[in-house]
Design an enzyme around this catalytic site. Structure first.
Site, short mmCIF file in Angstrom:
data_model
loop_
_atom_site.label_atom_id
_atom_site.label_comp_id
_atom_site.label_asym_id
_atom_site.label_seq_id
_atom_site.Cartn_x
_atom_site.Cartn_y
_atom_site.Cartn_z
N ASP A 130 0.84 -1.20 0.00
CA ASP A 130 0.00 0.00 0.00
C ASP A 130 0.87 1.25 0.00
OD1 ASP A 130 -2.34 1.44 0.03
OD2 ASP A 130 -2.61 1.31 2.20
N HIS B 295 3.40 3.43 -8.90
CA HIS B 295 3.18 2.03 -9.25
C HIS B 295 4.42 1.42 -9.88
CE1 HIS B 295 -0.91 2.30 -8.06
NE2 HIS B 295 -1.31 3.07 -9.06
N LEU C 137 11.41 -20.63 -3.39
CA LEU C 137 10.34 -19.75 -2.92
C LEU C 137 9.11 -19.88 -3.81
CD1 LEU C 137 9.41 -17.21 -1.17
CD2 LEU C 137 10.25 -15.85 -3.09
#
Length: 255
Positions: free
Chosen positions: A30, A47, A141
């Site tokens: 956020d 962004h 991962l």
């Protein structure tokens, strides 16, 4: 102290993480827009910088031995944003997959996508499918990307799927338990998050992993997502390592 300095001031010590890293970390990324506004830049630039933060988070998670990293990239509610911004975010997703997928694959990262794909454009669906298929056998991962995702919507879809089996006579309603519901969710096969991190100072879950975070630990950071780096990530892990997770029982640290 300036407003920017106050915003970036840490609430956790920036130090190396020790043992006890969580197996699964989920992040609500956020603050891209506010990061850009604070610098007099367009939201798009925030962004763009957020993608760089994702790359750093993946590298840090790998270095720390975290097995699952889930990032909330685009919520089901984000379609309400201006059309121009949504279009830009779709373009960022395409570029991320095209430019980063080869490196993720080379680094043994497995990609999983959760969220509703039915209403997505065909080129987006193909990219998501490609990312999963190419990396499906990787053993390092697992990067879980929540895209067009909503926690409540996910639960509704799971309930509908189970209800259909009941209707068909292949499932006894009395057999439905928490494990069965978990297996009907998008995250089947993925352990629940041990730790949820949210950046930008907001303290809410915003319809993210509603079922899965019932016993997760939460760390809320003042830093905007584009500033999220290895030191901030490790500080959050250090905070997690100091928590006493009881899961409704007695403290494991009690004498």
């Amino acid at each position: 102290m300036s407003g920017e300095a106050k915003r970036s001031a840490p609430i956790l010590a920036r130090q190396g993480t020790g043992e006890g890293a969580p197996a699964h970390v989920a992040i609500i990324m956020d603050g891209n827009g506010r990061w850009a506004a604070q610098r007099g830049l367009p939201r798009f630039e925030g962004h763009r910088k957020g993608i760089e933060a994702i790359r750093r988070a993946v590298r840090t998670a790998t270095d720390l031995g975290i097995r699952y990293l889930t990032v909330y990239s685009f919520s089901a509610e984000n379609w309400r944003r201006p059309e121009e911004e949504v279009s830009f975010l779709m373009g960022l997703l395409k570029r991320f997959v095209r430019h980063d997928l080869a490196e993720l694959h080379a680094n043994n990262v497995r990609v999983r996508i959760i969220g509703e794909r039915g209403g997505l454009a065909s080129d987006i669906r193909l990219l998501l499918d490609e990312a999963e298929q190419l990396t499906r056998n990787n053993t390092g991962l697992t990067l879980v990307i929540a895209f067009n995702y909503g926690g409540r919507q996910e639960i509704v879809s799971a309930v509908r799927a189970l209800a259909q089996k009941v209707k068909e006579g292949t499932l006894d309603p009395s057999a439905i338990d928490m494990g069965m519901i978990g297996e009907a969710l998008d995250t089947r096969g993925i352990p629940d998050p041990d730790l949820v991190i949210r950046t930008s100072g907001e303290q809410r879950v915003s319809n993210f992993l509603t079922w899965q975070t019932a016993y997760s630990e939460f760390v809320f950071l003042p830093d905007f997502w584009p500033d999220f780096d290895e030191a901030i990530f490790k500080a959050a892990i250090d905070e997690y390592s100091r928590r006493d997770r009881r899961f409704g029982g007695l403290s494991a640290k009690a004498s």
